[in-house]
Design a protein around this motif. Structure first.
Motif, PDB file in Angstrom:
ATOM      1  N   GLU A 183      43.226  41.818  37.204  1.00  0.00           N
ATOM      2  CA  GLU A 183      42.235  40.744  37.078  1.00  0.00           C
ATOM      3  C   GLU A 183      41.542  40.465  38.402  1.00  0.00           C
ATOM      4  O   GLU A 183      40.317  40.276  38.450  1.00  0.00           O
ATOM      5  CB  GLU A 183      42.918  39.471  36.563  1.00  0.00           C
ATOM      6  CG  GLU A 183      43.377  39.550  35.120  1.00  0.00           C
ATOM      7  CD  GLU A 183      44.085  38.284  34.684  1.00  0.00           C
ATOM      8  OE1 GLU A 183      44.121  37.317  35.475  1.00  0.00           O
ATOM      9  OE2 GLU A 183      44.598  38.250  33.550  1.00  0.00           O
ATOM     10  N   LEU A 184      42.321  40.457  39.489  1.00  0.00           N
ATOM     11  CA  LEU A 184      41.744  40.177  40.806  1.00  0.00           C
ATOM     12  C   LEU A 184      40.797  41.299  41.236  1.00  0.00           C
ATOM     13  O   LEU A 184      39.729  41.046  41.807  1.00  0.00           O
ATOM     14  CB  LEU A 184      42.865  40.007  41.829  1.00  0.00           C
ATOM     15  CG  LEU A 184      43.722  38.747  41.668  1.00  0.00           C
ATOM     16  CD1 LEU A 184      44.956  38.831  42.571  1.00  0.00           C
ATOM     17  CD2 LEU A 184      42.913  37.501  41.996  1.00  0.00           C
ATOM     18  N   VAL A 185      41.192  42.544  40.983  1.00  0.00           N
ATOM     19  CA  VAL A 185      40.347  43.684  41.351  1.00  0.00           C
ATOM     20  C   VAL A 185      39.045  43.652  40.559  1.00  0.00           C
ATOM     21  O   VAL A 185      37.951  43.857  41.106  1.00  0.00           O
ATOM     22  CB  VAL A 185      41.101  45.009  41.125  1.00  0.00           C
ATOM     23  CG1 VAL A 185      40.162  46.207  41.249  1.00  0.00           C
ATOM     24  CG2 VAL A 185      42.247  45.145  42.121  1.00  0.00           C
ATOM     25  N   GLU A 186      39.153  43.385  39.270  1.00  0.00           N
ATOM     26  CA  GLU A 186      37.950  43.331  38.438  1.00  0.00           C
ATOM     27  C   GLU A 186      37.069  42.151  38.814  1.00  0.00           C
ATOM     28  O   GLU A 186      35.829  42.252  38.787  1.00  0.00           O
ATOM     29  CB  GLU A 186      38.343  43.276  36.965  1.00  0.00           C
ATOM     30  CG  GLU A 186      38.955  44.592  36.479  1.00  0.00           C
ATOM     31  CD  GLU A 186      39.481  44.527  35.060  1.00  0.00           C
ATOM     32  OE1 GLU A 186      39.702  45.607  34.476  1.00  0.00           O
ATOM     33  OE2 GLU A 186      39.690  43.411  34.539  1.00  0.00           O
ATOM     34  N   ALA A 187      37.694  41.034  39.205  1.00  0.00           N
ATOM     35  CA  ALA A 187      36.921  39.886  39.664  1.00  0.00           C
ATOM     36  C   ALA A 187      36.167  40.197  40.947  1.00  0.00           C
ATOM     37  O   ALA A 187      35.117  39.594  41.231  1.00  0.00           O
ATOM     38  CB  ALA A 187      37.841  38.687  39.873  1.00  0.00           C
ATOM     39  N   ALA A 188      36.692  41.149  41.726  1.00  0.00           N
ATOM     40  CA  ALA A 188      36.015  41.577  42.953  1.00  0.00           C
ATOM     41  C   ALA A 188      34.892  42.565  42.662  1.00  0.00           C
ATOM     42  O   ALA A 188      34.231  43.046  43.587  1.00  0.00           O
ATOM     43  CB  ALA A 188      37.026  42.201  43.915  1.00  0.00           C
ATOM     44  N   GLY A 189      34.689  42.877  41.385  1.00  0.00           N
ATOM     45  CA  GLY A 189      33.572  43.723  40.988  1.00  0.00           C
ATOM     46  C   GLY A 189      33.885  45.194  40.846  1.00  0.00           C
ATOM     47  O   GLY A 189      32.978  46.013  40.685  1.00  0.00           O
ATOM     48  N   ALA A 190      35.167  45.564  40.869  1.00  0.00           N
ATOM     49  CA  ALA A 190      35.541  46.977  40.796  1.00  0.00           C
ATOM     50  C   ALA A 190      36.156  47.300  39.443  1.00  0.00           C
ATOM     51  O   ALA A 190      36.945  46.521  38.908  1.00  0.00           O
ATOM     52  CB  ALA A 190      36.528  47.321  41.898  1.00  0.00           C
TER      53      ALA A 190
END
Length: 277
Positions: free
Chosen positions: A46-53
């Motif tokens: 979730e954190l990685v996807e929230a960072a746009g990746a």
């Protein structure tokens, strides 16, 4: 197949692994995150996807060669290759050397050393066949460069990671592979390494009687550290760009290195002076 650069991070559920995944996301890479703890892994995703990746999460026990093989297959199936590989998963058992059981040794070496070995044996042939520039970061520790009481099994596993990484770098250089290698050697930072027992296989007996006291020492050292897991991840990424092998984020590790080297060389010179007399 996508031209997106891809990073794989094991032990990505928390601590340095999570920060490595986020650092790769900030580099604009797609990230494959792996861990034995599925809830923590989902949080990292979730954190990685929230960072746009874009992010692929897969449960993986790095001590299992088939698990690591499935991780590589999933990475290649999704993106067609891997550019950066972080063999980062690790656990610790503390206590005196004579309290270490066979189970302790097999568990710690299985994750810390064989996790790296499985990652290299599984990913490197694929990376070489791909023929593109790539980089591997193996997480060791300051405990892989020096030694400390109460950490015999952990230190042994991390020294082995340093030696394995040094040999890997030489092997890749000798065959002309465009694959760089770094070995990451942080000292204590605020992670969950002191809580490794949460993932200790249920069939193994409890740790030895001296572990608790050494655990308090580790927690105190983590609390006092001015270096964060994010700092360590940033140092690792900088080392990749600079093609630097040793990544030693804590300045005080230098004193431990000098002390150990001086002790080795002192005994070496003393021994050979006696022979020559």
């Amino acid at each position: 197949m996508s031209a997106t650069q891809v990073a794989v991070v094991t032990g990505a559920g928390s601590g340095i692994g999570r920060e490595l995944a986020l650092a790769c996301a900030r580099e604009g890479m797609a990230v494959v995150v792996a861990d034995i703890e599925e809830e923590a892994l989902a949080c990292t995703q979730e954190l990685v996807e929230a960072a746009g990746a874009p992010c692929l999460a897969q449960r993986c026990d790095v001590s299992s060669a088939p698990d690591v093989e499935r991780l590589a297959e999933a990475s290649w199936s999704r993106w067609g290759g891997v550019d950066w590989l972080f063999n980062n998963a690790g656990v610790a058992v503390l206590g005196t050397a004579w309290d270490a059981t066979d189970d302790d040794c097999q568990w710690v070496l299985g994750v810390n050393l064989m996790g790296v070995v499985h990652g290299v044996r599984t990913f490197v042939p694929r990376m070489r066949a791909r023929g593109l520039a790539a980089h591997i970061v193996n997480t060791s520790s300051a405990a892989g460069l020096a030694t400390i009481g109460g950490s015999a099994v952990y230190c042994a596993s991390k020294h082995a990671v340093v030696a394995f990484s040094e040999c890997l770098a030489k092997d890749l250089e000798q065959v002309g592979a465009p694959i760089g290698v770094s070995v990451l050697c942080p000292s204590l930072v605020a992670t969950l390494i002191d809580q490794s027992q949460r993932n200790r296989p249920a069939e193994l007996p409890e740790v030895g009687p001296t572990a608790a006291a050494y655990g308090e020492r580790v927690r105190a050292g983590m609390a006092a550290s001015a270096i964060s897991a994010e700092d360590v991840a940033r140092a690792a990424v900088e080392a990749i760009h600079a093609r630097r092998f040793y990544v030693i984020p804590h300045a005080h590790t230098g004193a431990s290195l000098r002390e150990r080297s001086q002790r080795i060389m002192g005994d070496f010179h003393h021994f050979h002076q006696e022979i020559l007399q």
